[in-house]
Structures are given as structure tokens and as C-alpha cells.
Write a protein that holds these residues in place. Structure first.
Motif, PDB file in Angstrom:
ATOM      1  N   GLN A 145       2.908 -40.673  70.873  1.00 34.39           N
ATOM      2  CA  GLN A 145       4.162 -41.143  71.457  1.00 34.39           C
ATOM      3  C   GLN A 145       5.298 -40.142  71.274  1.00 34.39           C
ATOM      4  N   ARG A 147      -1.112 -32.260  57.213  1.00 34.88           N
ATOM      5  CA  ARG A 147      -0.289 -33.413  56.843  1.00 34.88           C
ATOM      6  C   ARG A 147       0.945 -32.962  56.073  1.00 34.88           C
ATOM      7  N   MET A 177       4.395 -34.272  53.872  1.00 38.08           N
ATOM      8  CA  MET A 177       5.001 -35.388  53.146  1.00 38.08           C
ATOM      9  C   MET A 177       6.480 -35.039  52.947  1.00 38.08           C
ATOM     10  N   PRO A 178       7.310 -35.977  52.499  1.00 33.59           N
ATOM     11  CA  PRO A 178       8.718 -35.636  52.291  1.00 33.59           C
ATOM     12  C   PRO A 178       8.846 -34.522  51.241  1.00 33.59           C
ATOM     13  N   ALA A 179       9.747 -33.603  51.474  1.00 32.70           N
ATOM     14  CA  ALA A 179       9.928 -32.456  50.574  1.00 32.70           C
ATOM     15  C   ALA A 179      10.703 -32.841  49.317  1.00 32.70           C
ATOM     16  N   ARG A 228       5.563 -36.798  60.179  1.00 30.74           N
ATOM     17  CA  ARG A 228       6.196 -38.091  59.900  1.00 30.74           C
ATOM     18  C   ARG A 228       7.251 -38.441  60.950  1.00 30.74           C
ATOM     19  N   ARG A 269      14.069 -33.553  62.152  1.00 29.57           N
ATOM     20  CA  ARG A 269      15.283 -32.951  61.600  1.00 29.57           C
ATOM     21  C   ARG A 269      15.013 -31.579  61.000  1.00 29.57           C
ATOM     22  N   ALA A 270      13.755 -31.258  60.736  1.00 24.59           N
ATOM     23  CA  ALA A 270      13.412 -29.897  60.310  1.00 24.59           C
ATOM     24  C   ALA A 270      12.192 -29.459  61.109  1.00 24.59           C
ATOM     25  N   GLU A 278       7.059 -31.185  53.239  1.00 22.76           N
ATOM     26  CA  GLU A 278       6.167 -30.291  52.496  1.00 22.76           C
ATOM     27  C   GLU A 278       4.751 -30.436  53.040  1.00 22.76           C
ATOM     28  N   ILE A 304       1.033 -30.633  52.773  1.00 23.67           N
ATOM     29  CA  ILE A 304       0.334 -31.074  51.559  1.00 23.67           C
ATOM     30  C   ILE A 304      -1.186 -31.139  51.702  1.00 23.67           C
ATOM     31  N   ILE A 364      -4.907 -38.221  59.876  1.00 27.50           N
ATOM     32  CA  ILE A 364      -3.442 -38.326  59.879  1.00 27.50           C
ATOM     33  C   ILE A 364      -2.985 -39.238  61.013  1.00 27.50           C
ATOM     34  N   GLY A 365      -1.697 -39.517  60.998  1.00 30.05           N
ATOM     35  CA  GLY A 365      -1.036 -40.096  62.155  1.00 30.05           C
ATOM     36  C   GLY A 365      -0.208 -39.015  62.827  1.00 30.05           C
ATOM     37  N   ASP A 374       2.358 -41.905  65.946  1.00 25.13           N
ATOM     38  CA  ASP A 374       1.764 -43.247  65.843  1.00 25.13           C
ATOM     39  C   ASP A 374       0.343 -43.346  66.372  1.00 25.13           C
ATOM     40  N   ALA A 375      -0.271 -42.228  66.709  1.00 23.55           N
ATOM     41  CA  ALA A 375      -1.689 -42.245  67.090  1.00 23.55           C
ATOM     42  C   ALA A 375      -2.522 -41.815  65.884  1.00 23.55           C
TER      43      ALA A 375
END
Lengths: 239, 239, 239, 239, 239, 239
Positions: F35, F55, F57-59, F94, F98-99, F152, F154, F160-161, F164-165
Motif C-alpha cells: 500500500q 528489516r 527497527m526504530p533507531a 515501518r 521521515r528518514a 536501524e 537489523i 517482513i511487512g 502492510d503486505a
């Protein structure tokens, strides 16, 4: 319109929305829970009744002055005055809570006329007062501006969306202290039966888990012995 | 700055934000309710007072170290120490609740200095403690990170936006257990009068509806006889 | 894995998430608070324990029928049955609350096994019942549909995101009545000490402010005399 | 106000916003890129100039009739007529693109007066025409309603937020065909130098990668030999 | 249904959506622009025609199998086959672009039947092919999943919302290279006239501004001499 | 890992994502389209290859300094250097643009190593340059800040997503000029065949519709005669 058995309505008073969501999921229905809607106050009992719907569209300013409310056939007021006793008034407010779907006067009137409850995917004004009514009410968040600011009531008892769930007039609406779900009318009887059975098993499971049992083999019951224990539990507990 | 009559302030303590929203709507003002902001705890009474404002902008890291708080003129602290008694501190936190607009120490100080209340369209940290204070406080959701993470306090007592509502210093801020509205200063006296009258009629209507009356002809009073009944009701109830 | 001192865990039971956020902010960590997550019920005490994680990915329909739950190694059930006593189960539900991360049966089992608490950035079903458990639980909002609708549990105890905060297995999770924060394991001891000291000063400050003192010079203590008063206060109050 | 060297402005014309973002990141500044804003048309050259700012607040209907534009001091028009040649007009439209920040007539006038460019975190009306102007313009999306519908221009040349980036008057605004970044005035000279150096290395790297080299050891240059090759490349290419 | 003059339709072909938005704003209509919708390809000409509407509701899985399309009266197909020549098909897709509102086969058929254009507040599949058609088409973003995934076509030619704008069958829909606006049928003639006049003045203003004139006194024409110059310009340019 | 036939890969080069979405929908898979992701530039040809995943993850700030990139095993760089020729690198960013997920140097390297394409549900920096590469690239929007700011890297090649797929390593990723879809590996051969057949029919239908035929009875072919005409068309057109 499909007729739902009174016993089914009664059964639906004693099952959770979560259990109903799973029962519908088994039949391929994934989106029947109204998203992002919550009770104004927790009642400790279920709201159950057929859906009577109201559709809002975006308001055009020249059609939505306060004078419009002088029209006795204004759909918002007309819906409140024609919603059948025992029914749940479900409002498609286009998930827009920037203006109110209704306020305490209309909801009080709805209650006096015998409605079972009310749901909007927008917000109610006078929410603090509506929360104190007997009538179960569900919304997204309190919203004080009059509905005229954003929404115009345009249709009564047509198929609508509410919180991204499809709602057809006559579908059975069930709300508990968490959320609200739409049970399609033609499935209501079988879902009521199945959810009732599932609830008995879930109550048994909770008791077992509280007694220290693992969920593996128990929930779901892949270990057959759990079904035997359950059978005895039903007898003992009269369920 | 426009002077608002003390009687108006008093009247505004006894009307709901919803009623005020309708009174302002009659005058073409549709966006005075602060959107998506709620009380940290319900006080059962209105917060009413002139707006004293604080504007946040996005934080730049080199300007927003903890050392900044050592500056006695830091606008966040300065706002708390200069907000007049009886005023409501309204914060434009850019609708960003990812960091706190303030915490319990500052809000306690604000209360001790005699402020009437506080509103942010962001979130408060220590929300559980602020909720226990006498002072009414409104926000979007609890938010524990220090404001320095996201927001820099930059201006005091300038016109701001809060929850998409325009707020000018001196406007009258009214909060009830549902939400908060901004009454422009120059309209405050007439709105207070009108809302007071509307509230009397609404209270009468609720009583009638609870007694089983239809809303058609009653709300709004298109059936003249309802106005006569209302006139008698006012006499009897001294309103 | 870094070992955290038992005294640190104990200290973290008596500091607020807001204080921890500031202590981490001093070290350049700005995003450790889990965003938009709240307690299902306020416990009046902190949840503190090492993170044990569960990662969800978007559900593919053919892999997520109810039959999947018959697999004793299904990661959601397996996580519940392997989460160590004292640990906090933290779920990466991709911030999607349209389906449940878990329900009351699994959370009850988690509690019985001795877990310290549970956090999801999605929502729980049976939220009303989970709220009544002893176990602290945090989520975004109640959500009744089964997780299979939206999310598939795919990994246990890997680094995840939860509410935009980074969570590594073994990090110390602290939740209070407002929100939840992740303290990196290697910083937990020093953060516990520092937050403990900060809390003493903050408690002193609140007392001073309630007694009428200004925050200027006091918070932060740029006026040295406040530190002297604080020193005496500590003695008197045994802190 | 900090003075930025003309050579720095020139250097900033030949580096990308991405490179500048990394240079600022090295100094701890993470949020200087204006989020979710794009060029109306790609110019193939950078926009570079000091920020001249305009702040919008939510519009109150009685203050925002079309008659307001008759006031020659209306801040929106006044900003256009006072923005210095070479400057970039940056508008804080509260990230709300439901109404226009400006249209082609004002932007044409801005261009004729010698402005370097224009940025809003809302949207422009007549976007198809503005796209054809020489002047670089950046926004979120086309938006045809007049700004009066949503936003009131309230302040000129104060610190603002634009797309969640902090913007101080005089900061250097750099836009390329991707996005826009704010370089704090006091850092502009050193950032211009550093980004210029970084760009030389990045151009070298791209050439190497296109020739089949791995990025490991090359980007960043952990393999020293790459720096030697780079030194020769600079000589050969006069950079 | 109100009849709109053919000359008005013709006039509306030569004015911008922005100008129409201002003309409607003068009459108190603030929300007639469809929000967040854009042309699949810029046509360099306006789309103008009466609205023919299609309403979607959330899809229930058992009612939305591919077999449904075998029904010749399926509202989506039926709308395409009954939309009158010259009309614009406007779809209320509930602002949900996660599934397609239609694809290239249906839109090609719509074109062949003589429709003027098509608008959805969701997305089209086969967007790259629809963009190449003569027919103007507007949507939010490309979306490849079949509409059955998310949306069920339920009603034809009822009042709807599209991108938060109210749309009544017969309203005049005008789209340019920026966006789309809904002109209420009963206002279409006067708005067409007024927008036509405004456009002449705006064209004059752009010419003046390009020649170096200030906008103060010119736009709006508070300096009367500009109106005289404009009068001459009209003569010379035959407008 | 399931082996997909080379002929299937070839067939998938000549069908649209929309057609694939429908073929998957027939099998109960509704969420395979990524999407809100679009091509940086339209290539006029499909991207087809097995998924190789990364994948994020938040940094956490202390783990994400620029120095991290000096590590040759940094997962972002390692993914680029190990993605197999012919594969599509799919990044779970995710849904946070923004980055940047990557920039032109890494994507150029990926291309040089023979990758088929790249997809992120975040954004790319240097988007203007990536758009000019031969390699198909898909993202949400241009984003200039380095990924370290927000994300980050990882894990490599785990489920993974993305938008949303659900994406499993080895699933076949297909992108056209509209969007991207994930075909589960075990279904790829049959889906390729079926979509190929569907495409022949759709091409036939478009031709018929352009010749003036109604879609009723034709699409879907409830009128049998259309299937006969189609049979002839296939012969004539060699399909």
C-alpha cells in the motif's frame, strides 16, 4: 427482512464482542467490528438489537443552518422519532468526530422511546450527560460542535458504513464494555448458538488457567482430555 | 483588550461547551471548539477565564538542551510565572503529543499562582498527578518525554492555534467535562447571556423529554405552546 | 546479556516514566518512551522488568486460519508459555490496533506464569477483563477481532519496535500510570540511581511549590540556596 | 543576524539536500529537513537563500472575509511585498493543505520582486501555473480553496515551524529536486564547506560504483587506498 | 432538477477551480473543493458536467465475491452503463484508496458512452492506462486491488460525500489540472458568470504583475485607477 | 525454498499488478499489494523477481551514529552487497518516510550487482537520481535525512511487512507503473498462468469496449458469445 429468534437476542446478551468476532471470522467475515468506537460509560451488560441506520454526508453551509432543525422531517430528528423500540440506532458519521452526531436531548428521547442503544463513528456532544443515561452509547470521542458544522443527515435505514464495518438495517448490533460488532441478520441465530458454546468453553478455560494450567492443548483443545474435563464442568456448572 | 463583565464569566460557569458552540455557530463561528482535547480528570464544574497563550515551535537540538531551563526567562517557565490569576494558560503544541507540553511541577506552580486552568493540544507528563490537582487541565493524551525533545517554547501571549481553534489573548476559554471552547472576547457578554437563556430552555426540554414528550415541536420550539409551558416552568423554577 | 542489579529494579519501581525520560534525554536518547500506549487500568504502582519480545508481521490469509492456533509452537502462544517470570512481554503489533494482540485467556496465563506485565502497540481484546487482572497491561485501545485478521506472530525475542521505541530483549521496561519507557540494559543501573536522585529532588520541589515558592531558581536549582534547603529536607525525610 | 558568506551560498547551490542532512546530522541536528514537501516542478538547480517567514494561525470566520484582502497591511500580502530579494519565503501553514497558502498572482509578484523561492507546508492554488514559473516553489499538494477558509496570516519574520522543521529568520533554506532543508545561519558557512567536500567524495564514489566497485571500504572510506584514489581523482577532475 | 444554461457550462470550461472556490466562498460555501484528489494526467482543459454519483460502503466478504460482477445490475457496472453522456461520474469511496474504485476497462467504457469525466476519493487500478485516455480522471492515488476487497457499490445517484465535499446529483463538477470542485446546481449560472468576470480581472492582474506592478491596490483593486486600466484592457483584448 | 519456473517469471513481466491482485483475491489473499508505494519513475516494463528482505527497527541514538556505517557488516550495506542477482530488495521501513531507507550510491551499487529492483515503504534520498537509474525503484515519497535518524537496519532476509503486505523471502515481487504486489512463492506458477490468461481476455475486452461494446455480458463474460469471439480473437492475434 430476516427474522432473528428472541432466544438468539438473549444469548447474545451473554457473549463478548471478541467471541462474536471469532465466530464471524470462522465464516470469512473479518471486518464486522466497528473500529475505534468505545462506550461512553461501561454498563456491565451487553447492548443487543437490530440496526436502524442514519447516514450523514458532508454538510453544505446553505443547507445546514440552525433553521433546518425546525423541519419535523429533518432526518436526524426523524430517525430518533422513528427508531423502533429495541433497535440500535447506528450512525454513519463518516468517521469524522469534529462535530457531534447528536447530543443528550436527542439521545434521551431515543431512550424514552425504547431504543436499545446508539452508536456513531463520530462523537457525541454532552457526552458527560449521555454517559449517565441508562441507554448504552458508543462513539469515537466527545465532540461539542453541532453536527451542522460538518455533517448533514441525509438518509434513514439504508446500508451504511460505521467505523469501516458494513451495516445493513436489521443486522444485529452487539456492544459490550469494549466495542461493538455487527452480526449479519441471516447469521444471527447460528452465531448466537455458536458464541454461546464458545463462551462456556472460554469460561472453563479461564478457570483452568487461573488454576495453573497451560494453554497448550487447552485453548484450543488439542488435548482431548480437556474436552472431557469440560464436559464434566458443564454438568457441574449447569451450562 | 475587550473587557468582559464578571457576570458573564459567572454565567459561563453554568453552560455547556456544546451550548456555547451552537451560540457561536449562529454567528458564523464554526471552529472555536478545541479539537481532540479532553480533561485529565472530570471536575464537575466549568473552567472559565481569559486566555494567556504560549506558542511552541519545533525544537532544534542545539537550542533545547536541559541547560536551557536554567534560563529564568525560558518562555515555558516564564509563562507559568506570569500567567495572571484567573487566566487559562493555552498552549499551541502544534497538535504533537509525542513530547510533553508541561509536567506536574509547572502545573502545580501555575495553580498556586491562581490560574484558572491549563490547556494544550499536546500532552502532559505526570498526567496521573496533574489529574489529582484542583486545577482543571486538558490535553490530548499523557506524554512522558520532556518538551525539549519535540517543542521549543518561543512566544508568550501571541495569537495561536490550539487544536485547530484560533485563540487570541483575552478570549474567554470555557472548559467542561467534555471539551474546551474559545469565546472571542468581544462576543463574550452576549454569548454568555444567550447561552444562559439556551441552557434554561434545554434544561426544560430534558425534563419534558424525560416525561415522555416528543422532540418534534419542542426542540426547536416550533409548536408555540411549548414556549408557554416553558414560561411557566421558568417562573416555577426561578430561572 | 547485560545484568541489571536487583536494587536498580527496585529503584525503578519508585520513579516516574517522565523522570526516566529526562534521564535518558541527558544521554541523548530521545525516543525511548513507547508512544500512544496507555494502561488498561491504573495500578498505582510501576511495572518493571526485562523485555521479552514478540514480533508480528502482516497476516497472509492462508497462513492465518483458526487452525493455526492448534500448533503448540505458534509464536503467540509460545511467547506466552516461555516469557520468563519477572519479564515484561513487549509486542510489536506494527501500531495496528484493528485486530487484537492477545486476549484475556493468554494474558491470564501470562500472569499465572509470573510475568511482570505486558505491552502492545496494538490493542487487546477482552480489555475490560484484562483491566481487572493484577498484571499491568498497556495498549493503544481495545480491539476485539482476533489477531489473525491483521497480524501473524512471527518471531520471539528479537529486537523490535513498539510504539516507535526501539526494544532489545533484556532492556528494562518501566510502566507507570501514564505510559511505558524502555531503559537500555547497559544504562539501567546508572539511570536507576540518577532517576532515584532526581525523584527525591522533584518531590522536594513539589512540596516547595505547594508551599508557594516560585519555580525560578528552584527547578532547576540555579539558586544555590535551594540545594541547601534540599539537603536538610533529605535529612528530615530520610531520603 | 548572522552573516553568511556569498561563497557559501554559491557552494550550497551545488550540493544535495541529502548531503546537507547528513552534515547537520553529524552536529546533532536531526530534524532540519522539511517533511512531506515537494517541488511543484523540478528545476534541475538548487534554491538557496535566507528564510523570510510567514506564520498562519487557524482562521476565525469574522476576521477572514474577502474584504480583509483590501487591507494593504494584510500579513500575507505584506509578506510578499516585503520579502527581500534573494530570500526564500517560508510559510508555516500548520501542515494543513485543505486551503491554499497562496496562489499564482502572489507568487508571480514574489518572483518579480526578486525572491529566490517559496515554501509552504500547506498547498498552493493555481499550482499548475506556479509550476511553470522560473521561481522554485515547494508545497505539500495542490489546494484550490482560498487561505481564508482555514488559515489567517498573523506574523511576519518570526521563528516558525514548517513541515516539523524549526525555521528562524535568516536561516539558509536549500531546496533541490527532492526536498527542502533549513541550515541554521550560524552553521551555514561550515556546513557549506563540508557538504562541498562530501559532494566531491560522493561524486567520486558514484563513479567508482558505476565502474563495478563494492561500497564496502569505499563508502565510508574505511579502506585507505580509496582516499588515495580519490586524491588523484580530485586532481584529474579539478575538484 | 435545476437546469444549468449551456453557456454556463461553456464559461466554466475557462475558469480555474481556485477562482470558483473563491466565488463560492463569497456565498458562504467553504467546502466544495474535493480534498486530496488529483488528475491522473493533466489535460490542459477543464472537465465540466453534471454529477452522476455512485456510493460505496464497506465490503462484507460474503456479498463481495468475484461472482457478484456477473450480475448485470451490480451498481458499479450499472453506474458505468447508465451515466448520461456529458455527465461526470463521482464516486464516494469513503476516502479509502486501499482498493480500486474502478479500472481501465470500466473507465474506457464510460468514455465510450460519452461521459465527461470521472472522480473518486479512492484510487483507480490500471492508473497508468487510464492516464492515457482522453477522459479526464481524478483520484487520490493508484490502487491495484479490486474494489471488492474494501468497498461495495451500493447506491446510484444519491447525495454523497467525495473528499469531504458534499455532492448532489446534478451539481456541476469542474476539474482543472489542480483539483475538482462541486458547484451547486442552483448557483451554477451565477457562479459561471462571476467566475468568468473574475478570470478576466485575474488575467489582467497577472499581466500587470509580470510588468512589475505591486499587488497592493491592484489585487483586490482598492486603487480605483486599476479598474480604469482594466476597462481599457478588456476593450483591447476583447474580454 | 519453493522454486518458481523461469517461464512464470517471464509471464509475470507481461501482466499488470491489478490483474495479479484479482488472481490472488480469487484464492482468498486480499492484502498482497504493497500500500501507498509508487515508482520513482515509470519504466514501461515490469519488475519481477524473488524477494530479498531487509528489516528496519526504530533507531536508538547511541547505536546509530555515522560511525556505524564503517562496519562492513552493517545490515543495510550488507543487504546491498548480498542481494542475489535477479532479486528484488524489499525493505520494511515501518511505513515511516521521515528518514531515507537508502540513497543513490547504495541503489546504484545494488543495480551494478544485478538486482532486479528495490522497494521500501519508507522513502529514498537522492530520489531524483535514483529515478534516472535503469533499476526500478518504489517508495512512498522522497526523504532526504539519513536512515540513522529514524531507522536501524537489523535483520536480513526474514519475513517482513512492507506497506502492510506480508513478504516472505523468495516470494515473487512484481511491480508495474502503478504499484507492487507480492505473489507467494508456492502460488507463483499457477498465478502466472492464470494472470496470463486473464490478460489476454482483458486485452480483448478493451479492444471490444473501444469498438463500442457494452461491458454487460462481456466483462465478466456472462454472455457466452463473447467467449466465442474471444476464441477467434486469440487465433487471429496469436495469443
Amino acid at each position: 427482512m430476516t427474522t432473528v429468534k428472541p432466544e438468539s437476542i438473549e444469548k447474545l446478551r451473554h457473549v463478548s464482542v471478541a467471541t462474536l468476532a471469532t465466530a464471524l471470522y470462522k465464516r470469512g467475515l473479518r471486518n464486522q467490528t466497528i473500529q475505534d468506537v468505545r462506550p461512553l460509560s461501561q454498563k456491565g451488560r451487553n447492548m443487543v438489537g437490530p440496526a436502524f441506520t442514519l447516514r450523514y454526508m458532508p454538510a453544505r453551509e446553505d443547507r445546514n443552518t440552525l433553521a433546518e432543525f425546525r423541519n419535523p422531517k429533518h432526518p436526524q430528528r426523524h430517525a430518533v422519532e422513528t427508531c423502533p423500540p429495541g433497535a440500535v440506532l447506528v450512525m454513519d458519521s463518516r468517521k469524522d468526530a469534529r462535530a457531534a452526531s447528536a447530543g443528550d436531548i436527542l439521545i434521551t428521547r431515543l431512550m424514552m422511546r425504547g431504543a436499545e442503544g446508539v452508536v456513531t463513528d463520530g462523537g457525541f456532544r454532552d457526552a458527560m450527560r449521555i454517559a449517565e443515561l441508562e441507554l448504552p452509547a458508543y462513539h469515537s470521542r466527545p465532540s461539542s460542535p453541532t453536527n451542522l458544522t460538518i455533517n448533514e443527515a441525509i438518509d434513514i435505514n439504508v446500508p451504511i458504513g460505521c467505523g469501516d464495518a458494513p451495516v445493513f438495517p436489521g443486522d444485529i448490533v452487539v456492544g459490550d464494555d469494549d466495542s461493538v460488532i455487527i452480526v449479519p441478520a441471516h447469521l444471527a441465530d447460528e452465531i448466537a448458538d455458536e458464541a454461546n458454546e464458545m463462551t462456556a468453553y472460554e469460561d472453563f478455560v479461564v478457570e483452568q488457567v487461573r488454576a495453573g494450567k497451560t494453554i497448550i492443548g487447552l485453548y484450543p483443545p488439542t488435548d482431548e482430555s480437556n474436552l472431557e474435563t469440560f464436559a464434566k464442568w458443564r454438568e457441574v456448572n449447569g451450562r
